[in-house]
Write a protein that holds these residues in place. Sequence first.
Motif, PDB file in Angstrom:
ATOM      1  N   VAL A  69      36.072 -13.270 -40.233  1.00  0.00           N
ATOM      2  CA  VAL A  69      35.901 -12.273 -41.295  1.00  0.00           C
ATOM      3  C   VAL A  69      36.642 -12.698 -42.552  1.00  0.00           C
ATOM      4  O   VAL A  69      37.681 -13.352 -42.481  1.00  0.00           O
ATOM      5  CB  VAL A  69      36.435 -10.876 -40.859  1.00  0.00           C
ATOM      6  N   PRO A  70      36.109 -12.335 -43.712  1.00  0.00           N
ATOM      7  CA  PRO A  70      36.806 -12.678 -44.958  1.00  0.00           C
ATOM      8  C   PRO A  70      37.982 -11.737 -45.204  1.00  0.00           C
ATOM      9  O   PRO A  70      38.087 -10.677 -44.587  1.00  0.00           O
ATOM     10  CB  PRO A  70      35.731 -12.483 -46.026  1.00  0.00           C
ATOM     11  N   GLY A  71      38.870 -12.165 -46.078  1.00  0.00           N
ATOM     12  CA  GLY A  71      39.937 -11.263 -46.525  1.00  0.00           C
ATOM     13  C   GLY A  71      41.172 -11.237 -45.654  1.00  0.00           C
ATOM     14  O   GLY A  71      42.178 -10.652 -46.042  1.00  0.00           O
ATOM     15  N   VAL A  72      41.121 -11.877 -44.486  1.00  0.00           N
ATOM     16  CA  VAL A  72      42.339 -11.958 -43.673  1.00  0.00           C
ATOM     17  C   VAL A  72      42.683 -13.421 -43.404  1.00  0.00           C
ATOM     18  O   VAL A  72      41.812 -14.269 -43.333  1.00  0.00           O
ATOM     19  CB  VAL A  72      42.203 -11.227 -42.307  1.00  0.00           C
ATOM     20  N   GLY A  73      43.960 -13.690 -43.262  1.00  0.00           N
ATOM     21  CA  GLY A  73      44.414 -15.025 -42.862  1.00  0.00           C
ATOM     22  C   GLY A  73      43.942 -16.143 -43.772  1.00  0.00           C
ATOM     23  O   GLY A  73      43.297 -17.091 -43.330  1.00  0.00           O
ATOM     24  N   MET A  74      44.261 -16.037 -45.053  1.00  0.00           N
ATOM     25  CA  MET A  74      43.873 -17.112 -45.967  1.00  0.00           C
ATOM     26  C   MET A  74      45.069 -18.013 -46.277  1.00  0.00           C
ATOM     27  O   MET A  74      46.206 -17.541 -46.327  1.00  0.00           O
ATOM     28  CB  MET A  74      43.379 -16.518 -47.278  1.00  0.00           C
ATOM     29  N   VAL A  75      44.777 -19.272 -46.525  1.00  0.00           N
ATOM     30  CA  VAL A  75      45.817 -20.205 -46.944  1.00  0.00           C
ATOM     31  C   VAL A  75      45.185 -21.102 -48.021  1.00  0.00           C
ATOM     32  O   VAL A  75      43.962 -21.255 -48.040  1.00  0.00           O
ATOM     33  CB  VAL A  75      46.332 -21.022 -45.718  1.00  0.00           C
ATOM     34  N   HIS A  76      46.003 -21.616 -48.909  1.00  0.00           N
ATOM     35  CA  HIS A  76      45.425 -22.494 -49.943  1.00  0.00           C
ATOM     36  C   HIS A  76      44.744 -23.688 -49.275  1.00  0.00           C
ATOM     37  O   HIS A  76      45.194 -24.153 -48.232  1.00  0.00           O
ATOM     38  CB  HIS A  76      46.521 -22.964 -50.915  1.00  0.00           C
ATOM     39  N   ALA A  77      43.642 -24.155 -49.869  1.00  0.00           N
ATOM     40  CA  ALA A  77      42.986 -25.357 -49.347  1.00  0.00           C
ATOM     41  C   ALA A  77      43.940 -26.529 -49.540  1.00  0.00           C
ATOM     42  O   ALA A  77      44.709 -26.550 -50.503  1.00  0.00           O
ATOM     43  CB  ALA A  77      41.685 -25.610 -50.098  1.00  0.00           C
ATOM     44  N   PRO A  78      43.920 -27.510 -48.634  1.00  0.00           N
ATOM     45  CA  PRO A  78      44.771 -28.690 -48.842  1.00  0.00           C
ATOM     46  C   PRO A  78      44.367 -29.383 -50.146  1.00  0.00           C
ATOM     47  O   PRO A  78      43.179 -29.605 -50.366  1.00  0.00           O
ATOM     48  CB  PRO A  78      44.448 -29.581 -47.647  1.00  0.00           C
ATOM     49  N   PHE A  79      45.333 -29.679 -51.000  1.00  0.00           N
ATOM     50  CA  PHE A  79      44.987 -30.347 -52.272  1.00  0.00           C
ATOM     51  C   PHE A  79      46.070 -31.327 -52.674  1.00  0.00           C
ATOM     52  O   PHE A  79      47.205 -31.264 -52.195  1.00  0.00           O
ATOM     53  CB  PHE A  79      44.749 -29.304 -53.381  1.00  0.00           C
ATOM     54  N   ALA A  80      45.684 -32.239 -53.549  1.00  0.00           N
ATOM     55  CA  ALA A  80      46.657 -33.186 -54.097  1.00  0.00           C
ATOM     56  C   ALA A  80      47.288 -32.558 -55.334  1.00  0.00           C
ATOM     57  O   ALA A  80      46.607 -31.889 -56.102  1.00  0.00           O
ATOM     58  CB  ALA A  80      45.958 -34.487 -54.474  1.00  0.00           C
ATOM     59  N   LEU A  81      48.562 -32.765 -55.502  1.00  0.00           N
ATOM     60  CA  LEU A  81      49.267 -32.134 -56.619  1.00  0.00           C
ATOM     61  C   LEU A  81      48.834 -32.719 -57.967  1.00  0.00           C
ATOM     62  O   LEU A  81      48.766 -31.999 -58.960  1.00  0.00           O
ATOM     63  CB  LEU A  81      50.777 -32.303 -56.424  1.00  0.00           C
ATOM     64  N   LEU A  82      48.553 -34.013 -57.972  1.00  0.00           N
ATOM     65  CA  LEU A  82      48.137 -34.675 -59.218  1.00  0.00           C
ATOM     66  C   LEU A  82      46.807 -35.380 -58.996  1.00  0.00           C
ATOM     67  O   LEU A  82      46.512 -35.826 -57.890  1.00  0.00           O
ATOM     68  CB  LEU A  82      49.193 -35.709 -59.638  1.00  0.00           C
ATOM     69  N   PRO A  83      45.985 -35.480 -60.040  1.00  0.00           N
ATOM     70  CA  PRO A  83      44.693 -36.157 -59.885  1.00  0.00           C
ATOM     71  C   PRO A  83      44.868 -37.645 -59.604  1.00  0.00           C
ATOM     72  O   PRO A  83      45.882 -38.238 -59.959  1.00  0.00           O
ATOM     73  CB  PRO A  83      44.007 -35.925 -61.234  1.00  0.00           C
ATOM     74  N   MET A  84      43.866 -38.228 -58.962  1.00  0.00           N
ATOM     75  CA  MET A  84      43.914 -39.650 -58.588  1.00  0.00           C
ATOM     76  C   MET A  84      43.334 -40.507 -59.711  1.00  0.00           C
ATOM     77  O   MET A  84      42.238 -40.231 -60.179  1.00  0.00           O
ATOM     78  CB  MET A  84      43.093 -39.811 -57.305  1.00  0.00           C
ATOM     79  N   PRO A  85      44.062 -41.534 -60.136  1.00  0.00           N
ATOM     80  CA  PRO A  85      43.501 -42.429 -61.166  1.00  0.00           C
ATOM     81  C   PRO A  85      42.200 -43.066 -60.677  1.00  0.00           C
ATOM     82  O   PRO A  85      42.115 -43.462 -59.521  1.00  0.00           O
ATOM     83  CB  PRO A  85      44.573 -43.509 -61.327  1.00  0.00           C
ATOM     84  N   PHE A  86      41.217 -43.114 -61.541  1.00  0.00           N
ATOM     85  CA  PHE A  86      39.926 -43.707 -61.174  1.00  0.00           C
ATOM     86  C   PHE A  86      39.295 -44.285 -62.439  1.00  0.00           C
ATOM     87  O   PHE A  86      39.268 -43.617 -63.470  1.00  0.00           O
ATOM     88  CB  PHE A  86      39.014 -42.627 -60.561  1.00  0.00           C
ATOM     89  N   PRO A  87      38.782 -45.533 -62.377  1.00  0.00           N
ATOM     90  CA  PRO A  87      38.235 -46.157 -63.598  1.00  0.00           C
ATOM     91  C   PRO A  87      37.000 -45.413 -64.102  1.00  0.00           C
ATOM     92  O   PRO A  87      36.102 -45.090 -63.318  1.00  0.00           O
ATOM     93  CB  PRO A  87      37.842 -47.565 -63.131  1.00  0.00           C
ATOM     94  N   GLU A  88      36.988 -45.179 -65.394  1.00  0.00           N
ATOM     95  CA  GLU A  88      35.895 -44.415 -66.001  1.00  0.00           C
ATOM     96  C   GLU A  88      34.538 -45.088 -65.776  1.00  0.00           C
ATOM     97  O   GLU A  88      33.529 -44.407 -65.531  1.00  0.00           O
ATOM     98  CB  GLU A  88      36.159 -44.239 -67.506  1.00  0.00           C
ATOM     99  N   SER A  89      34.505 -46.419 -65.817  1.00  0.00           N
ATOM    100  CA  SER A  89      33.222 -47.116 -65.672  1.00  0.00           C
ATOM    101  C   SER A  89      32.622 -46.880 -64.278  1.00  0.00           C
ATOM    102  O   SER A  89      31.420 -46.667 -64.130  1.00  0.00           O
ATOM    103  CB  SER A  89      33.405 -48.611 -65.920  1.00  0.00           C
ATOM    104  N   HIS A  90      33.478 -46.904 -63.260  1.00  0.00           N
ATOM    105  CA  HIS A  90      32.975 -46.660 -61.902  1.00  0.00           C
ATOM    106  C   HIS A  90      32.561 -45.207 -61.708  1.00  0.00           C
ATOM    107  O   HIS A  90      31.624 -44.903 -60.974  1.00  0.00           O
ATOM    108  CB  HIS A  90      34.033 -47.040 -60.864  1.00  0.00           C
ATOM    109  N   TRP A  91      33.276 -44.334 -62.365  1.00  0.00           N
ATOM    110  CA  TRP A  91      32.931 -42.913 -62.325  1.00  0.00           C
ATOM    111  C   TRP A  91      31.535 -42.708 -62.921  1.00  0.00           C
ATOM    112  O   TRP A  91      30.671 -42.055 -62.338  1.00  0.00           O
ATOM    113  CB  TRP A  91      34.027 -42.143 -63.067  1.00  0.00           C
TER     114      TRP A  91
END
Length: 499
Positions: free
Chosen positions: A68-90
């Motif tokens: 059921v929604p609304g109970v027992g939520m936790v933040h999704a696992p995430f990285a604190l800072l974005p990952m460097p990635f070359p613009e051309s490959h993106w």
Amino acid sequence: ASKAVALKCGRVKEMESQEGIVVSTKPMWDFHGIDEEVIQKMIFDALVWSSLHGLVVGDRNSLRSGKVPGVGMVHAPFALLPMPFPESHWRQACDLAPIFNELVDRVSLDGRFLQDSLSRTKKVDVFTHRLLDIHSKMLEMNKKEEIRLGLHRSDYMLDEQTKLLLQIELNTISSSFAGLTSLVSELHRSLLKYYGGKLELDSKRVPGNSARFKFAEALAKAWMEYNNPRAVILVVVQSDEHNMYDQHWLCALLREIHGIATIRKTLAEIDTEGELLPDGTLLVGGQAIAVIYFRAGYAPTDYPSESEWRARLFMEESSSIKCPSISYHLAGTKKIQQELAKPNLLERFLDNKEDIAKVRKCFTGLWSLDDLDIVRKAIEKPELFVMKPQREGGGNNIYGDDVRENLLRLQKDKTEEDAAYILMQRIFPTVSPTFLMRDGICHKDHAISELGIYGAYLRNKDKVLMNDQCGYLMRSKVSSSNEGGVAAGFAVLDSIYLT
Ligand code: ADP
Ligand code: MG
Ligand code: MG
């Protein structure tokens, strides 16, 4: 071996570089370069932000959280800072999305190709067999899907040595995280707007990510094509789903922006509550279904009894728009990925030479196990390969010494079980220091990343109504783990910082 000592904020841990994995010598930031006090503030702000903005998943520690929604939520696992990635490959990855959208559509129309390519796999893999049976029935009925909707995600890794962007796989069913991933980009932008000065990072280098809006828009456009104002969108779900908020995001946008209602049902519920009218209309609980959006049905465990298979079959027989149809589903199997990598296969499905060249450039080594030379090489150097069955959802692949063991076993058994697998060249991406947030705790570790690009394709007969790149998913996982998805507990949702 390189060493890094963890921050005070997490589990203290020493990192040694793994055999075969090169720890990058020039990360954009290192663990020591950032002021500890700034990190602690960012962690606090990020946790608050994710709670306030719905970057959440069901907490496995809470009994009812998956139901059921609304109970027992936790933040999704995430990285604190974005990952460097070359613009051309993106840009290269984004550019590929509409081409893969079209490729899937063209492949899906070639029923013989799908059946023939999977014919050996069918003999040894019961799950694939059942999917192919549904597909065969549709061919026999001469069932035509005039309105076709694809919500795909093509995943890539950037090979450190060759600097090539290489495709891991193409998902055509239940491509997840379109809902949550765009929030991570917003979180990172928000953090960098405030702390970017101190870190010498510019929030504008995190590309905007409209994945959740674009996927909702594609579903809404498909609903419009079905052209029954009273019909709803059916979301096919697992009975116990911890990633439900990712799905709810799309449903909420469908209601709030597009005024379209959705219902959530498991395959078993659809079997009991569903009804197929003589004109092909699918009713579930008495409501007409315009679009069937599968967020379940991709794994054998989703079909514990005949009831679920029955539901899948009569949904396919209906006139509802399926996302995906059985043909789209099969076009996304690993076996088809491997077939398409063979010489001259792409030429069968794509007309534009430049497009073909772009797609081929992102293919890495893919082989069938009847290629004895490759099997021999893989037994010699198993660490350079990944062995993959026809499965989705993570945690099914075979790595390292297990590759050798399994290949030797298959050789000895002399059965056709080898047809259940493909072999793939293993990709080794750059390893970067990362702050991984899970359960409110920051872990500092070395991570590798996988970039997914979402694509949406909608067509009605000859009219292509949508063929778009729809934002991205960056996932970073601890480099010492072979696999492990976000849900499995090894990876976190991330975003990219263009370099
Ligand atoms: P699934 O459909 O289960 O997600 P994938 O093909 O995406 O299957 O494999 C799961 C994970 O295994 C990927 O997310 C990636 O981390 C890892 N992986 C798959 N193929 C390769 C490869 N060729 N090289 C390195 N890692 C791989
Ligand atoms: Mg997959
Ligand atoms: Mg995958």
